[in-house]
Design a protein around this motif. Structure first.
Motif, PDB file in Angstrom:
ATOM      1  N   LEU A 181       0.830  -1.207   0.000  1.00 48.92           N
ATOM      2  CA  LEU A 181       0.000   0.000   0.000  1.00 48.92           C
ATOM      3  C   LEU A 181       0.866   1.258   0.000  1.00 48.92           C
ATOM      4  O   LEU A 181       0.449   2.311  -0.472  1.00 48.92           O
ATOM      5  N   TYR A 182       2.076   1.109   0.556  1.00 45.64           N
ATOM      6  CA  TYR A 182       3.004   2.242   0.576  1.00 45.64           C
ATOM      7  C   TYR A 182       3.254   2.764  -0.841  1.00 45.64           C
ATOM      8  O   TYR A 182       3.415   3.961  -1.060  1.00 45.64           O
ATOM      9  N   ASN A 183       3.281   1.842  -1.796  1.00 49.75           N
ATOM     10  CA  ASN A 183       3.546   2.231  -3.187  1.00 49.75           C
ATOM     11  C   ASN A 183       2.305   2.750  -3.907  1.00 49.75           C
ATOM     12  O   ASN A 183       2.382   3.127  -5.060  1.00 49.75           O
ATOM     13  N   SER A 184       1.150   2.699  -3.255  1.00 48.42           N
ATOM     14  CA  SER A 184      -0.079   3.125  -3.933  1.00 48.42           C
ATOM     15  C   SER A 184      -0.254   4.643  -3.803  1.00 48.42           C
ATOM     16  O   SER A 184       0.599   5.335  -3.247  1.00 48.42           O
ATOM     17  N   SER A 185      -1.375   5.128  -4.295  1.00 50.74           N
ATOM     18  CA  SER A 185      -1.607   6.583  -4.261  1.00 50.74           C
ATOM     19  C   SER A 185      -2.300   6.999  -2.959  1.00 50.74           C
ATOM     20  O   SER A 185      -2.782   8.124  -2.858  1.00 50.74           O
ATOM     21  N   LEU A 186      -2.318   6.103  -1.960  1.00 45.47           N
ATOM     22  CA  LEU A 186      -3.088   6.390  -0.742  1.00 45.47           C
ATOM     23  C   LEU A 186      -2.675   7.697  -0.055  1.00 45.47           C
ATOM     24  O   LEU A 186      -3.523   8.486   0.348  1.00 45.47           O
ATOM     25  N   ILE A 187      -1.366   7.936   0.052  1.00 39.98           N
ATOM     26  CA  ILE A 187      -0.925   9.140   0.774  1.00 39.98           C
ATOM     27  C   ILE A 187      -1.404  10.407   0.052  1.00 39.98           C
ATOM     28  O   ILE A 187      -1.741  11.414   0.682  1.00 39.98           O
ATOM     29  N   TYR A 188      -1.489  10.331  -1.288  1.00 40.09           N
ATOM     30  CA  TYR A 188      -1.974  11.487  -2.038  1.00 40.09           C
ATOM     31  C   TYR A 188      -3.487  11.641  -1.872  1.00 40.09           C
ATOM     32  O   TYR A 188      -4.013  12.750  -1.867  1.00 40.09           O
ATOM     33  N   ASP A 189      -4.186  10.499  -1.746  1.00 38.53           N
ATOM     34  CA  ASP A 189      -5.630  10.569  -1.477  1.00 38.53           C
ATOM     35  C   ASP A 189      -5.874  11.237  -0.131  1.00 38.53           C
ATOM     36  O   ASP A 189      -6.820  12.007   0.032  1.00 38.53           O
ATOM     37  N   VAL A 190      -4.992  10.940   0.833  1.00 41.71           N
ATOM     38  CA  VAL A 190      -5.127  11.544   2.160  1.00 41.71           C
ATOM     39  C   VAL A 190      -4.940  13.061   2.049  1.00 41.71           C
ATOM     40  O   VAL A 190      -5.727  13.850   2.586  1.00 41.71           O
ATOM     41  N   LEU A 191      -3.931  13.460   1.312  1.00 43.33           N
ATOM     42  CA  LEU A 191      -3.697  14.898   1.101  1.00 43.33           C
ATOM     43  C   LEU A 191      -4.870  15.538   0.361  1.00 43.33           C
ATOM     44  O   LEU A 191      -5.285  16.651   0.674  1.00 43.33           O
ATOM     45  N   LEU A 192      -5.405  14.787  -0.610  1.00 42.31           N
ATOM     46  CA  LEU A 192      -6.556  15.270  -1.377  1.00 42.31           C
ATOM     47  C   LEU A 192      -7.704  15.603  -0.427  1.00 42.31           C
ATOM     48  O   LEU A 192      -8.307  16.678  -0.518  1.00 42.31           O
ATOM     49  N   VAL A 193      -7.971  14.680   0.482  1.00 38.94           N
ATOM     50  CA  VAL A 193      -9.070  14.887   1.418  1.00 38.94           C
ATOM     51  C   VAL A 193      -8.833  16.143   2.252  1.00 38.94           C
ATOM     52  O   VAL A 193      -9.734  16.960   2.445  1.00 38.94           O
ATOM     53  N   VAL A 194      -7.599  16.310   2.722  1.00 38.23           N
ATOM     54  CA  VAL A 194      -7.286  17.430   3.609  1.00 38.23           C
ATOM     55  C   VAL A 194      -7.406  18.768   2.865  1.00 38.23           C
ATOM     56  O   VAL A 194      -8.073  19.699   3.330  1.00 38.23           O
ATOM     57  N   VAL A 195      -6.801  18.831   1.685  1.00 35.33           N
ATOM     58  CA  VAL A 195      -6.815  20.093   0.935  1.00 35.33           C
ATOM     59  C   VAL A 195      -8.212  20.379   0.387  1.00 35.33           C
ATOM     60  O   VAL A 195      -8.706  21.504   0.429  1.00 35.33           O
ATOM     61  N   LEU A 196      -8.833  19.306  -0.089  1.00 33.36           N
ATOM     62  CA  LEU A 196     -10.191  19.434  -0.626  1.00 33.36           C
ATOM     63  C   LEU A 196     -11.137  19.956   0.443  1.00 33.36           C
ATOM     64  O   LEU A 196     -11.970  20.820   0.190  1.00 33.36           O
ATOM     65  N   GLY A 197     -10.971  19.425   1.651  1.00 30.71           N
ATOM     66  CA  GLY A 197     -11.851  19.845   2.746  1.00 30.71           C
ATOM     67  C   GLY A 197     -11.661  21.300   3.127  1.00 30.71           C
ATOM     68  O   GLY A 197     -12.526  21.882   3.776  1.00 30.71           O
ATOM     69  N   GLY A 198     -10.530  21.861   2.755  1.00 25.98           N
ATOM     70  CA  GLY A 198     -10.356  23.290   3.002  1.00 25.98           C
ATOM     71  C   GLY A 198      -9.296  23.637   4.027  1.00 25.98           C
ATOM     72  O   GLY A 198      -9.228  24.771   4.480  1.00 25.98           O
ATOM     73  N   ILE A 199      -8.466  22.661   4.414  1.00 24.19           N
ATOM     74  CA  ILE A 199      -7.361  23.000   5.315  1.00 24.19           C
ATOM     75  C   ILE A 199      -6.218  23.496   4.425  1.00 24.19           C
ATOM     76  O   ILE A 199      -5.601  22.715   3.715  1.00 24.19           O
ATOM     77  N   GLY A 200      -5.979  24.801   4.463  1.00 29.03           N
ATOM     78  CA  GLY A 200      -4.965  25.382   3.581  1.00 29.03           C
ATOM     79  C   GLY A 200      -3.578  24.872   3.939  1.00 29.03           C
ATOM     80  O   GLY A 200      -3.264  24.682   5.110  1.00 29.03           O
ATOM     81  N   LEU A 201      -2.761  24.656   2.900  1.00 32.32           N
ATOM     82  CA  LEU A 201      -1.407  24.154   3.145  1.00 32.32           C
ATOM     83  C   LEU A 201      -0.539  25.207   3.836  1.00 32.32           C
ATOM     84  O   LEU A 201       0.542  24.915   4.320  1.00 32.32           O
ATOM     85  N   SER A 202      -1.037  26.473   3.865  1.00 30.35           N
ATOM     86  CA  SER A 202      -0.251  27.506   4.539  1.00 30.35           C
ATOM     87  C   SER A 202      -0.433  27.450   6.053  1.00 30.35           C
ATOM     88  O   SER A 202       0.174  28.227   6.780  1.00 30.35           O
ATOM     89  N   GLY A 203      -1.274  26.537   6.535  1.00 32.69           N
ATOM     90  CA  GLY A 203      -1.345  26.265   7.964  1.00 32.69           C
ATOM     91  C   GLY A 203      -2.177  27.244   8.768  1.00 32.69           C
ATOM     92  O   GLY A 203      -2.616  28.293   8.272  1.00 32.69           O
ATOM     93  N   GLY A 204      -2.409  26.876  10.034  1.00 34.69           N
ATOM     94  CA  GLY A 204      -3.079  27.778  10.965  1.00 34.69           C
ATOM     95  C   GLY A 204      -4.579  27.897  10.805  1.00 34.69           C
ATOM     96  O   GLY A 204      -5.204  28.751  11.413  1.00 34.69           O
ATOM     97  N   GLN A 205      -5.156  27.076   9.938  1.00 27.68           N
ATOM     98  CA  GLN A 205      -6.600  27.198   9.732  1.00 27.68           C
ATOM     99  C   GLN A 205      -7.224  25.845   9.439  1.00 27.68           C
ATOM    100  O   GLN A 205      -6.521  24.887   9.109  1.00 27.68           O
ATOM    101  N   GLY A 206      -8.545  25.828   9.528  1.00 26.44           N
ATOM    102  CA  GLY A 206      -9.267  24.585   9.246  1.00 26.44           C
ATOM    103  C   GLY A 206      -9.303  23.675  10.451  1.00 26.44           C
ATOM    104  O   GLY A 206      -8.750  23.992  11.504  1.00 26.44           O
ATOM    105  N   GLY A 207      -9.975  22.556  10.275  1.00 27.67           N
ATOM    106  CA  GLY A 207     -10.092  21.630  11.401  1.00 27.67           C
ATOM    107  C   GLY A 207     -10.681  20.307  10.965  1.00 27.67           C
ATOM    108  O   GLY A 207     -10.738  20.006   9.759  1.00 27.67           O
ATOM    109  N   VAL A 208     -11.136  19.556  11.939  1.00 26.83           N
ATOM    110  CA  VAL A 208     -11.625  18.207  11.665  1.00 26.83           C
ATOM    111  C   VAL A 208     -12.862  18.224  10.762  1.00 26.83           C
ATOM    112  O   VAL A 208     -13.052  17.344   9.932  1.00 26.83           O
TER     113      VAL A 208
END
Lengths: 332, 338
Positions: free
Chosen positions: A247-274
C-alpha cells in the motif's frame, strides 16, 4: 495575540466558503448519483460509503492535524503498514497478539517521535524529512518481513469485532473513525495545546518569538499523527484480515492529502479543522462509490481524483491568497 | 598342497584383476553428457529481475533457483525493484550493461520492458520470462497459460451461476493491473466463456490492483448494487481475501462463490479454510520454478546459440483447490521449500 485573533476570525469566514463549496459539490453528486444509479440511495450503500472511507478518513484526520500546524506527514502510510506488519511479525514468535499490537503502537510512536525531532529540532523541512523517513521506514520493514502481505492470527475476537462488529447498526470501522475525529476536534478546539498548534501553524516564527514551545508542539503532533496512522492500520487489519505493505507504493498518501486540501485546510497552515477533513472525506467517498458503480477504470478514477485535487488547490490559492506574511514565513 | 597354493594364487590374482578392472570401469563410466553439462553451467551468471520479491510466488521461485545454482555452480543475482516500474527499468538497463549469460524477468506489464528485452537479446544475452510475458517474445517463457486460467475461473463461475439453483447470473471480475499480461490474456479466456454462456452477466469489471483493501471496497459497493450477486473471480488469492471479507461481512458466504488463482502457498489454503475463498486455481510456483530451472540449464548449455534464435514456451500445471484438497503440496510453506 489580538492581531492574530482578528486574522483568525477573518479566516473563519473564508474557511466556511471553501467548506461550503465542497459541501455543495457533495450534495450535487449525491443527488445526481441517487437519481441515476440504482440502489445508490439505500441505507446499505450509505453505510458502505462510510465504511470504505473510514481508513482514508482516519488517516486524513492525522494529516489534517499536521497541516494545521503547517507541516506535512508523508510517513503516515509507511507507519501504518510497517507498524501493523511489525505487530503481526512479532506475534508469530508466540507473543500474545494484543501485546504485539501494543508493541506496534509503541514502534509507531517512536517513529513519530523521530520524525518530530527531525522537523522541529534538526529543522529539516517537513516535506523532505517525512519523504525520506517514509522511505526508510518502509524499506526497513520490507527487509525484516520478507513478505508483502501479512495475515493476522485468526480467532482474535476484538479484531473480528473491529472488522465486522457494529454499534447501533454502525460498523465499528466507522465508529473508530468518528471517535478519532471527535477526539481530534475536541483536542484542537477545546484544549490549550490545540490552540498552540493553530498559533504555530499560523506563524511559526511569531509563535516562537512570543515564547510558545513550538518544538515540543511539533514533536507531539508527529507522535499523535503516527498513532492515528497505526489506528487506521488496525481498522484495515480488522476489515481484510491482513495488511498489504505494498500500500506504501499506492496513491493512498496522495488521497489523504486530497481529502485534507479538498476539505479546506490550507497548506499555509493555521486554519481549518476536523470538520474540513470530514467534508473532504465524504466527497471523496461519494465520488469513489459512484465511480465504482459506474465501472470506471482505476486509471480514470485516479485521473478524476487528481483533477479534483488540482481544482481544490486552485480554489485554495484563490480563497487563501499568499500575502506578504505567508510568503515571508514560507510554506511547507 | 602345491596345487592348492597355485589354485589359491590364481584365484586371488583373478579377483585382484577383476577388482582393478571394475575400478577402471567405474572411472571410465561417467553418465553420458554429465561432464559437459556441469562444465557449461559452472561459473555462469544469471540475473533475475522480479516485479517484487515480497510476493509468495517470487520467494518460492528464488528458493528453487538458488538451490539449482548452488548445486551446479552458477550465480543467481536478484535485483528487486520492489514493485517500482522505474526501478525495474533501471535494473534491466544495469543487467544488460553487465552482460550476464541469462536474464530472467517477470514483466510488470506487456510494454514496459518490451524494448529492453530486444536490446538484451541484441547484446547477446538470453532472456527467460517467467509467469508474466512481455509483448516481446524472447528465448523462453515459463509460466501460466493465462487464457486457459481465464477460461477455468469464469468456467467455474459459469457452473455455479447458470444452473437451475443459481441465485442469479451475475458475476464480477476483479482484475489486477489492467496492462499486465495476466489480465490481458485472462480477459480473452473470460470472454470466451461469457460468449458461450450468454445468460451470464458481468456486472462489474474493475481492477483491484492486487490490493486486498481495494478488492474489499469494490466488492462491498457491488454487493449493494447487486444483492443477488452469484460469483466473483479474481487474479491473486492474497488480493481476493478482501473480496471474501466483504462477502463475509454481508453474510453472503453461502450465496457468493469466490474463485481466484494463486501460487499455492499455505496462506491461500488458510483463506479457503476460513471461508474467505472458495476455489483457487493453483499454479504451484515451486513446480513452475523447477520447470524454469531446467530451462535455465537448457539456455546455459548452449552458449553458441544466438540469443533469441529459438523461442520456447512452457506452461506449468494448474490444480483446482477447494476445501476438499487444501492440504499437502497444494499448500506449501517457504521454510519447507528451503
Amino acid at each position: 495575540m489580538a492581531g492574530s485573533g482578528k486574522s483568525d476570525g477573518a479566516r473563519m469566514g473564508i474557511k466556511m466558503s471553501q467548506e461550503l463549496v465542497v459541501v455543495a459539490i457533495s450534495v450535487i453528486l449525491f443527488v445526481v448519483f441517487s437519481a441515476t444509479l440504482n440502489n445508490f440511495l439505500t441505507q446499505g450503500n450509505i453505510i458502505a460509503i462510510l465504511k470504505n472511507v473510514s481508513i482514508l478518513g482516519t488517516l486524513a484526520v492525522g494529516m489534517g492535524f499536521i497541516v494545521v500546524g503547517r507541516g506535512i506527514d508523508l510517513t503516515m502510510v509507511a507507519v501504518m503498514v510497517v507498524g501493523v506488519a511489525f505487530s503481526i511479525w512479532i506475534s508469530t514468535w508466540g507473543i500474545d497478539f494484543t501485546l504485539a499490537v501494543v508493541c506496534g503502537a509503541l514502534l509507531a510512536a517512536a517513529i513519530g517521535l523521530f520524525t518530530g525531532i527531525m522537523v522541529a529540532v534538526a529543522e529539516i523541512p517537513p516535506i523532505f524529512a517525512t519523504l525520506a523517513i517514509a522511505s526508510s521506514v518502509y524499506g526497513s520493514g520490507r527487509i525484516v518481513f520478507a513478505s508483502d502481505v501479512l495475515y493476522a492470527p485468526s480467532n482474535i475476537a476484538w479484531l473480528k469485532f473491529v472488522g465486522s462488529g457494529t454499534i447501533l447498526g454502525i460498523p465499528m470501522s466507522v465508529v473508530i473513525f468518528g471517535a478519532v475525529a471527535a477526539l481530534m476536534g475536541f483536542f484542537l478546539r477545546k484544549t490549550r495545546f490545540g490552540r498552540l498548534v493553530y498559533a504555530t501553524g499560523d506563524n511559526p516564527n511569531a509563535a516562537r518569538t512570543t515564547g510558545l514551545p513550538t518544538r515540543p508542539i511539533i514533536v507531539t503532533q508527529y507522535v499523535l499523527s503516527a498513532l492515528i496512522a497505526f489506528t487506521a492500520g488496525i481498522i484495515m487489519l480488522g476489515l481484510v484480515t491482513g495488511i498489504d505493505t505494498r500500500l506504501y507504493n499506492s496513491s493512498l498518501i496522495y488521497d489523504v492529502l486530497l481529502v485534507v486540501v479538498l476539505g479546506g485546510i490550507g497548506l499555509s497552515g493555521g486554519q481549518g479543522g476536523v470538520r474540513n477533513v470530514i467534508v473532504g472525506t465524504i466527497l471523496v467517498g461519494i465520488l469513489t462509490n459512484g465511480m465504482t458503480i459506474l465501472n470506471f477504470s482505476y486509471t480514470s478514477q485516479n485521473l478524476i481524483k487528481s483533477v479534483i485535487l488540482l481544482g481544490a488547490l486552485a480554489i485554495d490559492a484563490i480563497i487563501n491568497p499568499r500575502d506578504e506574511q505567508t510568503s515571508q514565513s514560507g510554506d511547507i | 598342497m602345491k596345487l592348492f597354493k597355485n589354485c589359491l594364487f590364481a584365484g586371488l590374482t583373478a579377483l585382484a584383476l577383476l577388482s582393478v578392472a571394475n575400478v577402471t570401469t567405474a572411472q571410465e563410466t561417467d553418465q553420458v553428457g554429465r561432464a559437459p553439462y556441469l562444465e557449461s553451467l559452472k561459473g555462469k551468471k544469471v540475473i533475475f529481475i522480479p516485479i517484487s520479491q515480497g510476493m509468495d510466488l517470487n520467494q518460492s521461485w528464488v528458493v528453487v533457483w538458488q538451490r539449482h545454482a548452488a548445486r551446479y555452480g552458477f550465480s543467481l543475482d536478484v535485483r528487486d525493484p520492489n514493485g517500482d516500474t522505474n526501478a525495474g527499468i533501471r535494473a534491466m538497463q544495469g543487467a544488460i550493461a553487465e552482460k550476464p549469460d541469462l536474464i530472467i524477468v517477470q514483466n510488470p506489464d506487456v510494454q514496459t520492458y518490451a524494448r529492453l528485452l530486444k536490446q538484451a537479446q541484441a547484446a547477446g544475452i538470453k532472456v527467460l520470462q517467467v509467469n508474466m510475458q512481455s509483448a516481446t517474445q524472447t528465448d523462453s517463457y515459463v509460466g501460466n497459460d493465462w487464457i486457459e486460467m481465464g477460461r477455468l475461473e469464469m468456467g467455474e463461475l459459469a457452473k455455479h451461476c447458470t444452473g437451475p439453483n443459481a441465485v442469479s447470473h451475475k458475476v464480477v471480475w476483479l482484475a489486477g493491473v489492467q496492462t499486465g499480461a495476466a489480465n490481458i490474456y485472462m480477459r480473452t479466456g473470460i470472454d470466451e466463456v461469457l460468449k458461450a454462456n450468454p445468460e451470464l452477466q458481468l456486472v462489474s469489471d474493475q481492477p483491484a490492483d492486487y490490493m486486498s483493501e481495494k478488492a474489499r471496497q469494490i466488492t462491498e459497493t457491488v454487493l449493494q448494487q447487486h444483492p443477488d450477486l452469484c460469483g466473483i473471480m479474481g487474479i491473486w488469492d492474497n488480493a481476493e481475501v478482501g473480496a471474501g471479507a466483504a462477502v463475509a461481512a454481508a453474510g453472503k458466504q453461502d450465496q457468493v462463490t469466490i474463485v481466484t488463482n494463486g501460487a499455492g502457498s499455505a496462506t491461500g489454503c488458510e483463506s479457503i479454510k476460513n471461508g474467505l475463498l472458495d476455489v483457487i486455481f493453483n499454479f504451484n510456483s515451486p513446480i513452475q520454478a523447477e520447470i524454469a530451472a531446467q530451462q535455465i540449464s537448457e539456455l546455459l548449455q548452449h552458449p553458441d546459440r544466438q540469443a533469441g534464435s529459438e523461442k520456447t514456451i512452457f506452461f506449468g500445471p494448474i490444480t483446482r483447490v477447494d476445501k476438499t484438497n487444501a492440504t499437502g503440496r497444494n499448500c506449501w510453506k517457504l521454510d519447507e521449500l528451503k
